[in-house]
Scaffold this motif. Structure first.
Motif, PDB file in Angstrom:
ATOM      1  N   LEU A  28      14.931  61.385 -24.299  1.00 14.31           N
ATOM      2  CA  LEU A  28      15.082  60.136 -25.190  1.00 14.31           C
ATOM      3  C   LEU A  28      15.932  59.619 -24.160  1.00 14.31           C
ATOM      4  CD1 LEU A  28      14.208  58.680 -27.181  1.00 14.31           C
ATOM      5  CD2 LEU A  28      16.743  59.494 -28.634  1.00 14.31           C
ATOM      6  N   VAL A  29      15.313  57.524 -24.286  1.00 13.77           N
ATOM      7  CA  VAL A  29      16.071  56.789 -23.351  1.00 13.77           C
ATOM      8  C   VAL A  29      15.956  55.718 -24.011  1.00 13.77           C
ATOM      9  CG1 VAL A  29      15.011  57.685 -20.829  1.00 13.77           C
ATOM     10  CG2 VAL A  29      13.916  55.732 -21.699  1.00 13.77           C
ATOM     11  N   GLY A  30      16.899  54.474 -23.491  1.00 16.40           N
ATOM     12  CA  GLY A  30      17.217  53.373 -23.968  1.00 16.40           C
ATOM     13  C   GLY A  30      17.333  52.543 -23.439  1.00 16.40           C
ATOM     14  N   TYR A  31      15.943  51.150 -23.851  1.00 12.99           N
ATOM     15  CA  TYR A  31      15.694  49.976 -22.942  1.00 12.99           C
ATOM     16  C   TYR A  31      16.310  48.365 -23.683  1.00 12.99           C
ATOM     17  CZ  TYR A  31      11.485  48.845 -24.483  1.00 12.99           C
ATOM     18  OH  TYR A  31      10.439  47.960 -25.809  1.00 12.99           O
ATOM     19  N   THR A  32      16.991  48.184 -23.188  1.00 11.80           N
ATOM     20  CA  THR A  32      16.929  46.300 -23.849  1.00 11.80           C
ATOM     21  C   THR A  32      16.679  44.724 -23.314  1.00 11.80           C
ATOM     22  OG1 THR A  32      19.767  46.591 -24.354  1.00 11.80           O
ATOM     23  CG2 THR A  32      18.734  44.565 -24.273  1.00 11.80           C
ATOM     24  N   PRO A  33      15.291  44.719 -23.770  1.00 10.46           N
ATOM     25  CA  PRO A  33      14.399  44.015 -23.142  1.00 10.46           C
ATOM     26  C   PRO A  33      15.125  42.081 -22.558  1.00 10.46           C
ATOM     27  CG  PRO A  33      14.152  44.083 -25.397  1.00 10.46           C
ATOM     28  CD  PRO A  33      15.257  44.762 -25.163  1.00 10.46           C
ATOM     29  N   SER A  34      14.626  41.987 -21.886  1.00 12.50           N
ATOM     30  CA  SER A  34      15.124  41.123 -21.151  1.00 12.50           C
ATOM     31  C   SER A  34      14.102  40.356 -20.071  1.00 12.50           C
ATOM     32  CB  SER A  34      15.747  41.169 -19.845  1.00 12.50           C
ATOM     33  OG  SER A  34      15.456  42.331 -18.808  1.00 12.50           O
ATOM     34  N   SER A  35      13.660  39.365 -20.231  1.00 18.21           N
ATOM     35  CA  SER A  35      12.856  38.429 -19.439  1.00 18.21           C
ATOM     36  C   SER A  35      12.262  38.997 -17.989  1.00 18.21           C
ATOM     37  CB  SER A  35      12.703  37.160 -19.885  1.00 18.21           C
ATOM     38  OG  SER A  35      14.520  36.697 -18.562  1.00 18.21           O
ATOM     39  N   ILE A  36      12.771  40.192 -16.901  1.00 13.36           N
ATOM     40  CA  ILE A  36      11.898  40.089 -16.513  1.00 13.36           C
ATOM     41  C   ILE A  36      12.423  41.264 -15.391  1.00 13.36           C
ATOM     42  CG2 ILE A  36      14.725  39.369 -14.633  1.00 13.36           C
ATOM     43  CD1 ILE A  36      12.878  38.033 -12.315  1.00 13.36           C
ATOM     44  N   MET A 114      23.058  28.627 -18.149  1.00 14.74           N
ATOM     45  CA  MET A 114      21.750  28.391 -18.461  1.00 14.74           C
ATOM     46  C   MET A 114      22.394  27.624 -19.389  1.00 14.74           C
ATOM     47  SD  MET A 114      18.150  30.011 -19.748  1.00 14.74           S
ATOM     48  CE  MET A 114      18.355  29.837 -21.299  1.00 14.74           C
ATOM     49  N   VAL A 115      21.740  25.955 -19.203  1.00 19.21           N
ATOM     50  CA  VAL A 115      21.910  24.699 -19.875  1.00 19.21           C
ATOM     51  C   VAL A 115      20.687  24.174 -20.308  1.00 19.21           C
ATOM     52  CG1 VAL A 115      24.574  24.278 -19.187  1.00 19.21           C
ATOM     53  CG2 VAL A 115      22.187  23.070 -18.449  1.00 19.21           C
ATOM     54  N   GLN A 290      22.128  35.948 -14.180  1.00 17.25           N
ATOM     55  CA  GLN A 290      21.699  35.321 -13.032  1.00 17.25           C
ATOM     56  C   GLN A 290      19.832  35.207 -13.415  1.00 17.25           C
ATOM     57  OE1 GLN A 290      21.786  33.494  -9.046  1.00 17.25           O
ATOM     58  NE2 GLN A 290      22.247  31.872  -9.173  1.00 17.25           N
ATOM     59  N   PRO A 291      19.703  36.724 -12.539  1.00 15.68           N
ATOM     60  CA  PRO A 291      17.954  36.643 -12.668  1.00 15.68           C
ATOM     61  C   PRO A 291      17.074  36.361 -13.490  1.00 15.68           C
ATOM     62  CG  PRO A 291      19.403  37.880 -10.774  1.00 15.68           C
ATOM     63  CD  PRO A 291      20.326  37.530 -12.106  1.00 15.68           C
ATOM     64  N   ILE A 292      17.543  36.949 -14.952  1.00 15.80           N
ATOM     65  CA  ILE A 292      17.678  37.052 -16.401  1.00 15.80           C
ATOM     66  C   ILE A 292      17.096  34.813 -16.804  1.00 15.80           C
ATOM     67  CG2 ILE A 292      18.238  37.592 -18.753  1.00 15.80           C
ATOM     68  CD1 ILE A 292      18.804  40.137 -18.012  1.00 15.80           C
ATOM     69  N   LEU A 293      18.489  34.750 -16.556  1.00 16.01           N
ATOM     70  CA  LEU A 293      18.588  33.207 -17.433  1.00 16.01           C
ATOM     71  C   LEU A 293      17.498  32.187 -16.452  1.00 16.01           C
ATOM     72  CD1 LEU A 293      22.327  32.852 -17.505  1.00 16.01           C
ATOM     73  CD2 LEU A 293      20.650  33.380 -19.108  1.00 16.01           C
ATOM     74  N   GLN A 294      17.167  32.511 -14.851  1.00 18.69           N
ATOM     75  CA  GLN A 294      16.165  32.155 -14.046  1.00 18.69           C
ATOM     76  C   GLN A 294      14.969  31.987 -14.415  1.00 18.69           C
ATOM     77  OE1 GLN A 294      17.591  30.036 -11.485  1.00 18.69           O
ATOM     78  NE2 GLN A 294      15.948  29.366 -11.303  1.00 18.69           N
ATOM     79  N   SER A 295      14.562  33.062 -14.724  1.00 21.50           N
ATOM     80  CA  SER A 295      13.381  33.931 -14.988  1.00 21.50           C
ATOM     81  C   SER A 295      12.636  32.855 -16.503  1.00 21.50           C
ATOM     82  CB  SER A 295      13.230  34.960 -15.232  1.00 21.50           C
ATOM     83  OG  SER A 295      11.892  35.656 -16.111  1.00 21.50           O
ATOM     84  N   LEU A 296      14.156  33.310 -17.671  1.00 25.01           N
ATOM     85  CA  LEU A 296      13.611  32.428 -18.713  1.00 25.01           C
ATOM     86  C   LEU A 296      13.426  31.390 -18.226  1.00 25.01           C
ATOM     87  CD1 LEU A 296      13.738  32.887 -21.388  1.00 25.01           C
ATOM     88  CD2 LEU A 296      16.650  32.493 -21.805  1.00 25.01           C
ATOM     89  N   ASN A 354       9.716  36.869  -8.273  1.00 24.03           N
ATOM     90  CA  ASN A 354      10.635  36.136  -7.389  1.00 24.03           C
ATOM     91  C   ASN A 354      12.234  36.418  -7.279  1.00 24.03           C
ATOM     92  OD1 ASN A 354       8.766  34.646  -7.317  1.00 24.03           O
ATOM     93  ND2 ASN A 354       8.621  33.902  -9.671  1.00 24.03           N
ATOM     94  N   LEU A 355      12.514  37.437  -7.165  1.00 22.76           N
ATOM     95  CA  LEU A 355      13.575  37.860  -7.116  1.00 22.76           C
ATOM     96  C   LEU A 355      13.637  38.442  -5.754  1.00 22.76           C
ATOM     97  CD1 LEU A 355      13.861  40.976 -10.067  1.00 22.76           C
ATOM     98  CD2 LEU A 355      15.041  38.940 -10.125  1.00 22.76           C
TER      99      LEU A 355
END
Length: 359
Positions: A28-36, A114-115, A290-296, A354-355
């Motif tokens: 049983l594994v859990g994950y938190t979705p991100s944009s990348i 991110m702004v 940063q990678p998640i914010l940049q992708s978003l 793009n990482l």
């Protein structure tokens, strides 16, 4: 003696069947979705973290069931033993290490901010305002001063023997300044030219010197007109110390900000909640990986956001394990994960997302 031998083999077979049963049980594994790094598309998980986990499970013949949950719930579930593993990229921290185990790091990232992106009108006004910045006038003043020095030296040598082009007095100083500026920019009008030996030596020195220093002055002037200036006035995380910032609760970014006395923080359970708060004007920006914010920001079709070019809080991404999971299983997963991270396929995958591949 015979009893000891029997006991020994009982222990060996017990260990073997325990390991075998774990390798075949559904984890049983859990994950938190991100944009990348990991997100659900249809019935499948996509992203670099999902790719790594799938490859590891294929190699070890593991079956699993993935459950989506917020980050703070995932961490609590790993701590309590409700989950076997967390396959989202989790930052290794000392506090988390006390209650759970981690795989070797598979990616090194930083936090950023991110702004809301400035409107075209606001960008234009910032561009115009940058011409009146202190840095711009400092660079311009230094450039004028150097031009004046060489212009004055040239006038000094030419004022008695070349009065037609370098007249006495202030008018001659202006003519020297004009000659120095024209020579530095290599325009070469030809209306002023040194006639004396001293003047030509000064001109020769100035021509070679100008080539070197003009690049430095140009860069200094241009620095006031860089993307940082156009996009935002904030160039370091300390600029946000007194401003309301959104961050994910129980994240490594939040812990870093609290440790560095950022007291005006607002906690949210996930990225959509933070974006909603920023659009509503509740916070000045979003502090997170940063990678998640940049992708978003890049995936937003309306270009509403921009990730600032500032970094802090280096983070080592890894998979999280329930501390009670058998050590042999955790070791096998970690070894396979390292094999995948060292492969060329992993580097290609990061490029596709793009990482930047870590060294």
């Amino acid at each position: 003696m015979k009893r000891r031998i029997i006991t020994f083999w009982v222990l060996v077979f017990s260990l073997f069947f325990t390991t075998f049963s774990w390798s075949k049980d559904t984890l049983l594994v859990g994950y938190t979705p991100s944009s990348i790094f990991i997100k659900k598309q249809g019935n499948e998980l996509r992203g670099p973290s999902a790719w790594l986990w799938e490859r590891v499970c294929d190699d070890l013949d593991l079956s699993y069931q993935a459950v989506e949950m917020p980050l703070d719930t995932l961490l609590a579930a790993l701590t309590s033993g409700a989950l076997d593993a967390g396959i989202s990229p989790l930052t290794i921290t000392s506090s988390r290490q006390e209650s759970m185990d981690f795989s070797p790091p598979f990616y090194i990232a930083y936090s950023s901010v991110m702004v809301r992106a400035a409107s075209p009108l606001k960008r234009s006004l910032r561009f115009v305002a940058s011409f009146f910045s202190i840095n711009f006038f400092r660079a311009l003043g230094a450039l004028v001063f150097v031009i004046l020095i060489f212009g004055a030296l040239e006038w000094w040598f030419e004022r008695k023997h070349n009065t037609a082009e370098f007249e006495p007095g202030l008018k001659g100083l202006w003519q020297g300044f004009w000659w120095s500026a024209v020579t530095m920019t290599t325009v070469g009008y030809g209306d002023k030219s040194p006639q004396t030996v001293g003047g030509r030596i000064i001109a020769l020195v100035w021509m070679f010197t100008a080539i070197i220093i003009i690049s430095g002055f140009t860069a200094s002037i241009a620095s006031s007109l860089t993307v940082n200036q156009l996009g935002s006035n904030q160039s370091q995380i300390q600029d946000f110390k007194q401003k309301p910032l959104a961050t994910v609760s129980n994240s490594a970014t939040e812990q870093w900000l609290l440790n560095h006395f950022f007291t005006n923080l607002k906690e949210y359970k996930d990225i959509p909640a933070m974006v909603e708060a920023m659009e509503a004007g509740e916070v000045e920006g979003i502090a997170y990986d940063q990678p998640i914010l940049q992708s978003l920001a890049e995936s937003d079709s309306l270009s509403r956001f921009e990730t600032l070019p500032l970094t802090y809080n280096p983070q080592f991404y890894a998979l999280g394990f329930d501390a009670r999971l058998p050590d042999t299983l955790k070791r096998d997963i970690s070894v396979k994960l390292l094999e995948e991270v060292e492969s060329q396929d992993w580097k290609v995958l990061l490029t596709e997302y793009n990482l930047s591949p870590n060294p």
